[in-house]
Design a protein around this motif. Structure first.
Motif, PDB file in Angstrom:
ATOM      1  N   ASN A   1      72.722  10.528  46.250  1.00 39.13           N
ATOM      2  CA  ASN A   1      73.396  10.155  47.889  1.00 39.13           C
ATOM      3  C   ASN A   1      73.017  12.596  47.747  1.00 39.13           C
ATOM      4  OD1 ASN A   1      76.093  11.425  46.475  1.00 39.13           O
ATOM      5  ND2 ASN A   1      77.081  10.297  47.447  1.00 39.13           N
ATOM      6  N   ARG A   2      73.458  13.565  48.543  1.00 37.77           N
ATOM      7  CA  ARG A   2      73.574  14.615  49.497  1.00 37.77           C
ATOM      8  C   ARG A   2      74.037  15.207  47.852  1.00 37.77           C
ATOM      9  NH1 ARG A   2      73.974  16.942  55.252  1.00 37.77           N
ATOM     10  NH2 ARG A   2      72.079  16.922  55.736  1.00 37.77           N
ATOM     11  N   TRP A   3      75.194  15.284  47.986  1.00 38.41           N
ATOM     12  CA  TRP A   3      77.049  15.206  46.993  1.00 38.41           C
ATOM     13  C   TRP A   3      76.083  15.321  45.446  1.00 38.41           C
ATOM     14  CZ3 TRP A   3      79.974  19.479  46.150  1.00 38.41           C
ATOM     15  CH2 TRP A   3      80.349  19.082  45.351  1.00 38.41           C
ATOM     16  N   GLN A   4      75.332  14.641  45.451  1.00 41.62           N
ATOM     17  CA  GLN A   4      75.070  13.955  43.814  1.00 41.62           C
ATOM     18  C   GLN A   4      73.384  14.843  43.718  1.00 41.62           C
ATOM     19  OE1 GLN A   4      74.716   9.682  43.906  1.00 41.62           O
ATOM     20  NE2 GLN A   4      75.983   9.573  42.449  1.00 41.62           N
ATOM     21  N   LYS A   5      72.986  14.997  44.989  1.00 39.34           N
ATOM     22  CA  LYS A   5      71.624  16.058  45.206  1.00 39.34           C
ATOM     23  C   LYS A   5      72.049  17.625  44.594  1.00 39.34           C
ATOM     24  CE  LYS A   5      69.573  14.444  48.647  1.00 39.34           C
ATOM     25  NZ  LYS A   5      68.908  14.249  49.204  1.00 39.34           N
ATOM     26  N   ILE A   6      72.953  17.695  45.058  1.00 42.64           N
ATOM     27  CA  ILE A   6      73.419  19.278  45.476  1.00 42.64           C
ATOM     28  C   ILE A   6      74.409  19.557  43.185  1.00 42.64           C
ATOM     29  CG2 ILE A   6      75.208  20.909  45.795  1.00 42.64           C
ATOM     30  CD1 ILE A   6      75.695  19.454  48.446  1.00 42.64           C
ATOM     31  N   TRP A   7      74.832  18.363  42.832  1.00 44.32           N
ATOM     32  CA  TRP A   7      74.841  18.729  41.848  1.00 44.32           C
ATOM     33  C   TRP A   7      74.030  18.651  40.902  1.00 44.32           C
ATOM     34  CZ3 TRP A   7      80.122  20.581  40.795  1.00 44.32           C
ATOM     35  CH2 TRP A   7      79.917  21.038  39.811  1.00 44.32           C
ATOM     36  N   HIS A   8      73.384  17.379  40.927  1.00 41.42           N
ATOM     37  CA  HIS A   8      72.799  17.589  40.031  1.00 41.42           C
ATOM     38  C   HIS A   8      71.273  18.368  39.529  1.00 41.42           C
ATOM     39  CE1 HIS A   8      75.486  14.625  38.141  1.00 41.42           C
ATOM     40  NE2 HIS A   8      75.576  14.181  39.235  1.00 41.42           N
ATOM     41  N   VAL A   9      70.808  18.395  41.349  1.00 47.27           N
ATOM     42  CA  VAL A   9      69.587  19.448  41.217  1.00 47.27           C
ATOM     43  C   VAL A   9      69.954  20.445  41.663  1.00 47.27           C
ATOM     44  CG1 VAL A   9      67.221  18.993  42.307  1.00 47.27           C
ATOM     45  CG2 VAL A   9      68.211  16.836  41.531  1.00 47.27           C
ATOM     46  N   THR A  10      70.691  21.108  42.642  1.00 46.54           N
ATOM     47  CA  THR A  10      70.191  22.399  43.890  1.00 46.54           C
ATOM     48  C   THR A  10      71.254  23.440  42.623  1.00 46.54           C
ATOM     49  OG1 THR A  10      70.922  21.181  45.520  1.00 46.54           O
ATOM     50  CG2 THR A  10      71.025  23.860  45.588  1.00 46.54           C
ATOM     51  N   ILE A  11      72.541  22.827  42.219  1.00 46.18           N
ATOM     52  CA  ILE A  11      73.167  23.373  41.426  1.00 46.18           C
ATOM     53  C   ILE A  11      72.823  24.043  40.046  1.00 46.18           C
ATOM     54  CG2 ILE A  11      75.353  23.737  40.256  1.00 46.18           C
ATOM     55  CD1 ILE A  11      76.995  22.915  42.280  1.00 46.18           C
ATOM     56  N   PRO A  12      72.687  22.924  38.954  1.00 43.65           N
ATOM     57  CA  PRO A  12      71.355  23.555  37.992  1.00 43.65           C
ATOM     58  C   PRO A  12      70.229  24.551  38.057  1.00 43.65           C
ATOM     59  CG  PRO A  12      71.953  21.309  37.479  1.00 43.65           C
ATOM     60  CD  PRO A  12      72.029  21.761  39.378  1.00 43.65           C
ATOM     61  N   GLY A  13      69.506  23.938  39.111  1.00 45.22           N
ATOM     62  CA  GLY A  13      68.042  24.952  39.995  1.00 45.22           C
ATOM     63  C   GLY A  13      68.222  26.667  40.214  1.00 45.22           C
ATOM     64  N   ILE A  14      70.175  26.815  40.431  1.00 45.54           N
ATOM     65  CA  ILE A  14      70.078  28.032  40.619  1.00 45.54           C
ATOM     66  C   ILE A  14      71.404  29.070  39.639  1.00 45.54           C
ATOM     67  CG2 ILE A  14      70.075  27.928  42.621  1.00 45.54           C
ATOM     68  CD1 ILE A  14      72.305  27.581  43.923  1.00 45.54           C
ATOM     69  N   VAL A  15      70.908  28.167  38.986  1.00 47.72           N
ATOM     70  CA  VAL A  15      71.816  28.657  37.439  1.00 47.72           C
ATOM     71  C   VAL A  15      72.196  29.611  36.665  1.00 47.72           C
ATOM     72  CG1 VAL A  15      72.882  28.215  34.991  1.00 47.72           C
ATOM     73  CG2 VAL A  15      73.473  26.649  36.363  1.00 47.72           C
ATOM     74  N   PRO A  16      70.353  30.226  37.326  1.00 46.76           N
ATOM     75  CA  PRO A  16      69.729  31.236  36.196  1.00 46.76           C
ATOM     76  C   PRO A  16      70.213  31.934  37.574  1.00 46.76           C
ATOM     77  CG  PRO A  16      68.226  29.808  35.860  1.00 46.76           C
ATOM     78  CD  PRO A  16      69.386  28.930  36.872  1.00 46.76           C
ATOM     79  N   THR A  17      69.946  32.546  38.336  1.00 46.51           N
ATOM     80  CA  THR A  17      70.454  33.761  38.867  1.00 46.51           C
ATOM     81  C   THR A  17      71.686  33.782  39.664  1.00 46.51           C
ATOM     82  OG1 THR A  17      68.764  32.361  40.757  1.00 46.51           O
ATOM     83  CG2 THR A  17      70.012  33.532  41.602  1.00 46.51           C
ATOM     84  N   ILE A  18      72.468  32.403  39.254  1.00 53.32           N
ATOM     85  CA  ILE A  18      74.394  32.394  39.114  1.00 53.32           C
ATOM     86  C   ILE A  18      74.556  33.318  38.148  1.00 53.32           C
ATOM     87  CG2 ILE A  18      76.419  32.096  38.596  1.00 53.32           C
ATOM     88  CD1 ILE A  18      75.409  29.201  40.541  1.00 53.32           C
ATOM     89  N   ALA A  19      73.873  33.457  36.639  1.00 56.18           N
ATOM     90  CA  ALA A  19      74.092  33.710  35.504  1.00 56.18           C
ATOM     91  C   ALA A  19      73.564  35.420  35.938  1.00 56.18           C
ATOM     92  CB  ALA A  19      73.286  32.978  34.336  1.00 56.18           C
ATOM     93  N   THR A  20      72.606  35.295  36.413  1.00 58.22           N
ATOM     94  CA  THR A  20      72.023  37.393  36.181  1.00 58.22           C
ATOM     95  C   THR A  20      72.572  37.986  37.486  1.00 58.22           C
ATOM     96  OG1 THR A  20      69.621  36.106  35.976  1.00 58.22           O
ATOM     97  CG2 THR A  20      69.629  37.838  36.193  1.00 58.22           C
ATOM     98  N   LEU A  21      73.540  37.038  37.809  1.00 56.20           N
ATOM     99  CA  LEU A  21      74.194  38.368  38.975  1.00 56.20           C
ATOM    100  C   LEU A  21      75.408  38.156  38.844  1.00 56.20           C
ATOM    101  CD1 LEU A  21      72.571  36.958  42.434  1.00 56.20           C
ATOM    102  CD2 LEU A  21      72.763  38.978  41.972  1.00 56.20           C
ATOM    103  N   PHE A  22      76.144  37.009  38.078  1.00 58.35           N
ATOM    104  CA  PHE A  22      77.076  37.553  37.639  1.00 58.35           C
ATOM    105  C   PHE A  22      77.300  38.116  36.408  1.00 58.35           C
ATOM    106  CE2 PHE A  22      80.533  36.665  33.920  1.00 58.35           C
ATOM    107  CZ  PHE A  22      81.568  35.894  34.824  1.00 58.35           C
TER     108      PHE A  22
END
Lengths: 476, 333
Positions: free
Chosen positions: B234-255
């Motif tokens: 579902n939407r929430w699962q797509k956010i949790w399992h696809v979107t967030i892992p996909g932007i982890v490198p960006t999050i890590a870099t900006l952090f």
């Protein structure tokens, strides 16, 4: 004419020219000032008039102004960087940061120049003389800044009260303003007796002496020098402010008010009394008040200095040094010419230019020599000095503002503050922060006056004790 | 684009990568794995790229590298008339010996910590929410609306917040009063002012800062979402399992980059929100240095403070990089 005679004649003319040229040579003076910019046509026109005036007085000087960003903070920052990079104009206007330059010998001692000056020595105000004796690098010929309270005359009349003469009468006046519906919004009790902005400096101007805060340093019961900020007199004054705030008579939001918010509260009737920082500012307030209430002929009344348990008078004036003003670079190759510019600005001719604005724009002079001001005079301001001995051809100030100036002249008392060595900079900063913070907390109710000793202890720990020890070595 | 040897460069290689600048294209059109061409030849071949890069390099050299040498001012007594006098650690001693230095340092750490904790995640959440808006027009409108505060100066924002939070006629207190709660002067209350800093920072920067995350989200391969849908996510699962892992490198870099600025708690914001009551609570290193160093011409002291901040910032960047590498496998390098 033979060729030989022609050559002789040409050589003679050339030699004559060469000998005359140095005498007529124009000197270029570089001047940096917050209020003089090449982008402002009025500034440039004034410079042209000054150059013409100087020439008539025998000084052929080309004044070149240096542009720096406007606004006090930006100007101070940019000036510091400019000087640090080695670009040091002949005349420098400082609004802070000068002490560091003076310590390094960049600024010229002005006293020898003033001693033999044609105009400046007669144009100084008493506090200027004291300040130059203590710190001879800055020249700022203006009356001391002593904020004084004003109220709408019609409001005072409506209240049927006489101007207050004591601290108690001030409180009664603020209470009466608060209780009455003077702004006519149908809701009594929503008008502040008094508002301010930032800190309590304005109030201190008239209440310090009333509560016995006679100067920066006072002697305690043991005869030791202590900072007045930790004395019982100061505590009594802060108690008075806190009581006013608690009763809704003094604006608790003064700490977040900016100067324009303070003014707005006055013009819109949210506050009855405000302090004008100088006589000129009092006139500006009167003009803005009339603009805010078209059709009403509103005048402002100056309120007197109150007497109190500790005495009466305006707050003692810090004469340790000028906090701003003009300096001459000790590296200048034209110090005499640079001083000639400043001296001219203190002369009658210089003051006429600097204070009256331009003929036909800010004032008109008729055949008999009588001067009348145009409406444009309200947009004009002096770029250099306000000489003590200059008398305007037509009164520049309203009777209220003139009364404020007379009060300043009559009540001048020199303070015993002194210039701190650089090693004490952190202590001065820390104690200032502690004092300001606690005073605001006492007044806004965040802290109780019962915590006074806690404040005193914190103040002393922040550097107050060390500063008092040093003060004891300086003061007699 | 035509390469030096006349071979047309493929837009992307078979593995989806764009050929790097300076890489020579083989006659087959494929990108070589390595090159033995000399630097001079590379420059001659790819000079338009180097020319485009030059202004940027020059900018960084002049404004970021040359000043590093001038940081020696922190160990000197600055003289208008050279030379400066070497004073060793005297400026640092003066800085650290101030009675309020440690309070100022504590304020800086607290405010920066609060911002990392409460401000940093907000743009990520905003980006995730924006990504879920299906209507293009609505998304455009929301994006524009939340970007706008970024273009306001702190002077204006401080004015807005002072007016909004006024205990007498501010909207926030009027709403509180309507619900029976007493007025609070948030701007002069030492318990609330740090939250005012956090909330105003969120209001100003959340929209703008979400741009980077939104760009990272758009770069996620749509096939991953399709695969998730086929698996019944579902939407929430797509956010949790696809979107967030996909932007982890960006999050890590900006952090990690944010950690480098940890001791810079925003001079402009604080100086405009500061008043006599809250000064002791939000007086930060930057305001302290501005007051004690810059406004009085004590440039060496200001440089010492700047160097202190830079060293701490460098330590935080390197340590967060190492932690991030260990936890997520991603870092700055």
């Amino acid at each position: 004419m033979t060729i030989k005679k022609l050559l002789l004649a040409t050589t003679a003319v050339a030699l004559l020219g060469a000998s005359i040229a140095p005498a007529m040579a124009q000197t270029t003076i570089r001047l940096v000032s917050k209020d003089l910019l090449t982008t402002n046509p009025d500034d440039m026109k004034e410079i042209e008039e000054i150059e013409a005036g100087l020439k008539a007085a025998g000084h052929d000087i080309d004044i070149q102004t240096v542009d720096l960003p406007g606004g006090t903070a930006a100007y101070v920052d940019a000036l510091g960087v400019m000087l640090l990079s080695g670009d040091i104009p002949d005349i420098i206007y400082f609004q802070g940061g000068d002490q560091k330059m003076a310590e390094q010998g960049i600024l010229e001692d002005l006293n020898p120049f003033i001693e033999k000056s044609e105009h400046i020595k007669d144009a100084l105000w008493p506090h200027n003389v004291d300040r130059l004796a203590n710190y001879p690098y800055l020249l700022y010929i203006y009356p001391p800044r002593a904020p004084q309270p004003v109220i709408r005359q019609d409001w005072l009349d409506q209240l049927g009260m006489e101007p207050p003469k004591t601290v108690e009468e001030y409180e009664a006046l603020f209470q009466a303003i608060h209780d009455a519906d003077l702004d006519g919004d149908g809701t009594p009790g929503n008008t502040l007796g008094l508002t301010g902005f930032g800190n309590t400096n304005e109030l201190d101007s008239i209440f310090n002496q009333a509560f016995g805060v006679t100067g920066t340093w006072m002697k305690n019961a043991d005869g030791a020098w202590v900072n007045s900020r930790v004395t019982d007199a100061e505590k009594a004054k802060i108690e008075f402010y806190a009581r006013l705030a608690e009763k809704g008579l003094f604006d608790k939001e003064y700490v977040t008010n900016t100067f324009d918010v303070k003014e707005d509260k006055f013009y819109t009737g949210k506050a009855g009394v405000v302090f004008g920082s100088s006589p000129e500012v009092i006139d500006i307030y009167a003009g803005k008040m009339r603009q805010a209430h078209p059709g009403e002929d509103i005048t402002l009344a100056l309120l007197p200095i109150p007497s109190g348990p500790g005495g009466q008078g305006l707050a003692a004036v810090d004469v340790s040094k000028e906090s701003r003003g003009f300096a001459i670079s000790s590296l200048s190759e034209h110090k005499d010419e640079a001083f000639a510019v400043l001296d001219f600005m203190a002369s009658k001719e210089g003051q006429d230019i600097d204070r009256l604005g331009f003929e036909g724009v800010h004032h008109n002079t008729d055949a008999s020599g009588a001067v009348t001001f145009t409406d444009q005079i309200s947009t004009w301001y002096a770029r250099f000095f306000n000489a003590a001995n200059w008398v305007p051809p037509t009164p520049l100030l309203s009777p209220t503002a003139q009364a404020a100036l007379d009060t300043i002249k009559d009540n001048f008392v020199a303070d015993n503050a002194f210039v701190w060595p650089a090693d004490y900079a952190a202590d001065v900063d820390a104690t200032e922060q502690v004092y300001r913070s606690w005073v605001a907390k006492f007044i806004t109710g965040e802290a109780s006056l019962d915590q006074w000793q806690q404040f005193v202890d914190e103040y002393n720990a922040a550097g107050g004790t060390r500063m008092a020890e040093y003060a004891a070595t300086v003061l007699k | 684009m035509v390469a030096g040897d006349g071979q047309k460069i493929a837009a992307v290689t078979s593995d989806g990568n764009v050929p790097a600048v300076g890489e020579r294209v083989r006659s087959s059109g494929n990108i070589p794995l390595s090159s033995t061409t000399s630097l001079g030849a590379k420059v001659r071949q790819w000079w338009p790229y180097y020319a485009m890069m030059a202004p940027g390099l020059l900018f960084f050299f002049i404004w970021h590298y040359v000043p590093i040498w001038e940081a020696k001012m922190a160990f000197e007594q600055v003289r208008i008339i050279p030379p400066n006098i070497w004073v060793g650690l005297k400026n640092f001693q003066q800085l650290f010996s101030s009675p309020i230095f440690y309070q100022v340092l504590a304020n800086t750490l607290i405010i920066s910590g609060m911002k990392i904790l409460f401000v940093f995640p907000v743009p990520i959440i905003v980006a995730l929410l924006l990504n879920e808006i299906r209507s293009g027009k609505l998304r455009g409108f929301v994006q524009s609306a939340i970007y706008l505060p970024h273009f306001l100066s702190w002077v204006v924002i401080a004015g807005v917040f002072i007016a909004l939070l006024s205990p007498t006629d501010g909207a926030v207190n009027q709403i509180q009063n309507a619900f029976g709660f007493p007025s609070v002067n948030y701007m002069t209350n030492t318990g609330t002012i740090r939250w005012v800093l956090v909330i105003s920072e969120i209001w100003r920067s959340a929209g703008w800062d979400s741009l980077l995350y939104l760009a990272a989200i758009f770069a996620i391969d749509p096939q991953l979402y399709e695969a998730a849908e086929m698996d019944g996510a579902n939407r929430w699962q797509k956010i949790w399992h696809v979107t967030i892992p996909g932007i982890v490198p960006t999050i890590a870099t900006l952090f990690i980059l944010n950690m480098g600025m940890f001791l810079s708690a925003d001079l402009n914001q604080v100086i405009n929100m500061q008043n006599d009551v809250n000064a002791s609570t939000i007086d930060i290193l930057d305001t302290y240095v501005y007051r004690l160093g810059l406004s009085t011409g004590e440039y060496a002291l200001a440089t010492a403070a700047g160097l202190f901040k830079a060293v701490i910032g460098m330590i935080l960047v390197v340590s967060s990089h190492l932690v991030s590498k260990r936890l997520t496998g991603k870092g700055l390098w």
